[in-house]
Design a protein around this motif. Structure first.
Motif, PDB file in Angstrom:
ATOM      1  N   CYS A 202       0.987  -1.133  -0.051  1.00  0.00           N
ATOM      2  CA  CYS A 202      -0.132  -0.037   0.036  1.00  0.00           C
ATOM      3  C   CYS A 202       0.868   1.241   0.004  1.00  0.00           C
ATOM      4  O   CYS A 202       0.732   2.044  -1.020  1.00  0.00           O
ATOM      5  N   LEU A 203       1.861   1.245   0.780  1.00  0.00           N
ATOM      6  CA  LEU A 203       2.839   2.608   0.933  1.00  0.00           C
ATOM      7  C   LEU A 203       3.592   2.660  -0.526  1.00  0.00           C
ATOM      8  O   LEU A 203       3.952   3.869  -0.668  1.00  0.00           O
ATOM      9  N   THR A 204       3.992   1.612  -1.002  1.00  0.00           N
ATOM     10  CA  THR A 204       4.566   1.658  -2.297  1.00  0.00           C
ATOM     11  C   THR A 204       3.610   2.258  -3.364  1.00  0.00           C
ATOM     12  O   THR A 204       4.231   3.193  -3.966  1.00  0.00           O
ATOM     13  N   GLU A 205       2.328   1.880  -3.434  1.00  0.00           N
ATOM     14  CA  GLU A 205       1.474   2.526  -4.557  1.00  0.00           C
ATOM     15  C   GLU A 205       1.318   3.982  -4.050  1.00  0.00           C
ATOM     16  O   GLU A 205       1.225   4.893  -4.940  1.00  0.00           O
ATOM     17  N   ALA A 206       1.096   4.196  -2.548  1.00  0.00           N
ATOM     18  CA  ALA A 206       1.112   5.621  -2.426  1.00  0.00           C
ATOM     19  C   ALA A 206       2.234   6.540  -2.645  1.00  0.00           C
ATOM     20  O   ALA A 206       2.068   7.626  -3.107  1.00  0.00           O
ATOM     21  N   SER A 207       3.476   5.984  -2.388  1.00  0.00           N
ATOM     22  CA  SER A 207       4.656   6.848  -2.757  1.00  0.00           C
ATOM     23  C   SER A 207       4.818   7.070  -4.398  1.00  0.00           C
ATOM     24  O   SER A 207       5.117   8.057  -4.577  1.00  0.00           O
ATOM     25  N   GLY A 208       4.276   5.870  -4.918  1.00  0.00           N
ATOM     26  CA  GLY A 208       4.455   6.259  -6.521  1.00  0.00           C
ATOM     27  C   GLY A 208       3.646   7.192  -6.972  1.00  0.00           C
ATOM     28  O   GLY A 208       3.758   8.061  -7.800  1.00  0.00           O
ATOM     29  N   ARG A 209       2.373   7.164  -6.418  1.00  0.00           N
ATOM     30  CA  ARG A 209       1.558   8.054  -6.874  1.00  0.00           C
ATOM     31  C   ARG A 209       1.603   9.589  -6.418  1.00  0.00           C
ATOM     32  O   ARG A 209       1.498  10.527  -7.059  1.00  0.00           O
ATOM     33  N   LEU A 210       2.311   9.524  -5.308  1.00  0.00           N
ATOM     34  CA  LEU A 210       2.606  10.840  -4.531  1.00  0.00           C
ATOM     35  C   LEU A 210       3.746  11.686  -5.524  1.00  0.00           C
ATOM     36  O   LEU A 210       3.722  12.836  -5.580  1.00  0.00           O
ATOM     37  N   ARG A 211       4.790  10.698  -5.990  1.00  0.00           N
ATOM     38  CA  ARG A 211       5.704  11.482  -6.704  1.00  0.00           C
ATOM     39  C   ARG A 211       5.332  11.677  -8.023  1.00  0.00           C
ATOM     40  O   ARG A 211       5.597  12.820  -8.950  1.00  0.00           O
ATOM     41  N   SER A 212       4.367  11.028  -8.575  1.00  0.00           N
ATOM     42  CA  SER A 212       3.816  11.435  -9.767  1.00  0.00           C
ATOM     43  C   SER A 212       2.955  12.736  -9.876  1.00  0.00           C
ATOM     44  O   SER A 212       3.010  13.498 -10.670  1.00  0.00           O
ATOM     45  N   GLU A 213       2.046  12.576  -8.925  1.00  0.00           N
ATOM     46  CA  GLU A 213       0.973  13.777  -8.611  1.00  0.00           C
ATOM     47  C   GLU A 213       1.695  15.263  -8.230  1.00  0.00           C
ATOM     48  O   GLU A 213       1.272  16.084  -8.386  1.00  0.00           O
ATOM     49  N   CYS A 214       2.769  14.952  -7.348  1.00  0.00           N
ATOM     50  CA  CYS A 214       3.389  16.187  -6.686  1.00  0.00           C
ATOM     51  C   CYS A 214       4.883  16.432  -6.956  1.00  0.00           C
ATOM     52  O   CYS A 214       5.830  16.286  -6.351  1.00  0.00           O
ATOM     53  N   GLU A 215       5.067  16.080  -8.315  1.00  0.00           N
ATOM     54  CA  GLU A 215       6.487  16.042  -8.755  1.00  0.00           C
ATOM     55  C   GLU A 215       7.388  17.140  -8.278  1.00  0.00           C
ATOM     56  O   GLU A 215       8.524  16.896  -7.955  1.00  0.00           O
ATOM     57  N   MET A 216       7.048  18.430  -8.378  1.00  0.00           N
ATOM     58  CA  MET A 216       7.666  19.425  -8.166  1.00  0.00           C
ATOM     59  C   MET A 216       7.346  20.064  -7.015  1.00  0.00           C
ATOM     60  O   MET A 216       7.806  21.423  -6.928  1.00  0.00           O
ATOM     61  N   SER A 217       6.625  19.467  -6.041  1.00  0.00           N
ATOM     62  CA  SER A 217       5.892  20.108  -4.843  1.00  0.00           C
ATOM     63  C   SER A 217       6.724  20.298  -3.615  1.00  0.00           C
ATOM     64  O   SER A 217       7.655  19.366  -3.359  1.00  0.00           O
TER      65      SER A 217
END
Length: 281
Positions: A202-217
């Motif tokens: 679950c955390l791996t999925e969340a981390s991947g989506r976070l990097r994608s959605e908030c790439e330069m944040s």
């Protein structure tokens, strides 16, 4: 005829409660949701829900996680059982955990009146209940995501963020993990009805989506159904324009309140039309 307006009114209540809690800065609401199916007050299921809520609050005074299956004595468990759990952040004290769960349960009663199921995530704790069991069921659907101001491409900042996220998703046998890399600090947690391996997935999925959605944040939050991961680059965040975040919050609050008012008007109008039709018969 009333099902759709009632669903809308639940979302408007979420918006209104978010507005109140943002102003008071007490256990800010992150997300909430309600089942469209309602139960009748005074029924065995109603008794089960009330008993569950009491059990959740009482248990939170001694533990940061627990789950319950409750049905009235002499009733058929399949028809009247309610399943529920709470999860507090791993660094909360027992007293703070109990206060957070009690506050969340109180909000659920307001947001989801007579709903057969509901879920709420606030800053500090998570509460969920339903009339079917969800214990041990993986859920990687996105419940809430937020990204801070963008800083443009910065290889050093991205490297620090990726290192922090990698540390948070590493296998350590824990359901709550705080870590960081340089100026980037992060926290991650799973609901403890998952296995350790399911938590890591679950955390791996969340981390991947976070990097994608908030790439330069400068900061980002990703809440999935059974886990979340958050980070903030304190160095870059302090250099960003604080006015940007204030504008975003003000806009979000304004939209939330206006939406709530509009939906309330729709609901009242629907009721008025319904009573007019009944009166004309």
């Amino acid at each position: 005829m009333f099902q759709l307006p009632l669903l809308f009114i639940s979302f408007s209540l979420c918006s209104f409660i978010f507005f109140i809690q943002f102003v008071s800065s007490t256990s800010p609401l992150i997300y909430c949701g309600c089942s469209q199916v309602r139960y009748t007050p005074g029924t065995p299921y109603d008794l089960s829900v009330n008993s569950l809520f009491s059990s959740l609050v009482n248990s939170a005074s001694v533990s940061n996680f627990n789950k319950f299956t409750i049905s009235p004595s002499g009733s058929s468990q399949g028809n009247n059982a309610v399943y529920g759990l709470f999860q507090c952040e791993g660094d909360l004290s027992n007293s703070d955990c109990k206060d957070c769960v009690a506050n969340s349960v109180s909000q659920l009663k307001t947001i989801c009146p007579q709903a057969t199921g509901g879920v709420i995530q606030v800053q500090g704790c998570f509460v969920k209940y339903n009339n079917t069991s969800f214990f041990g069921v993986e859920d990687v659907t996105v419940a809430s995501k937020r990204c801070g101001p963008t800083i443009g491409y910065n290889s050093d900042a991205l490297s620090r963020r990726d290192a922090a996220l990698a540390s948070l998703t590493a296998t350590n046998g824990q359901y709550f993990h705080a870590s960081g890399s340089g100026s980037v600090q992060g926290v991650a947690q799973c609901v403890q009805d998952l296995s350790v391996s399911e938590c890591q997935d679950c955390l791996t999925e969340a981390s991947g989506r976070l990097r994608s959605e908030c790439e330069m944040s400068t900061w980002g939050d990703m809440f999935l159904g059974k886990c979340y991961i958050r980070y903030i680059d304190r160095d870059q965040h302090s250099r960003s324009d604080p006015g940007d975040e204030d504008v975003d919050k003000t806009l979000a609050l304004t939209i939330g309140v206006i939406t709530g008012v509009i939906l309330l008007i729709i609901f009242i109008s629907s009721l008025s039309k319904s009573f007019s039709k009944k009166g004309g018969k």
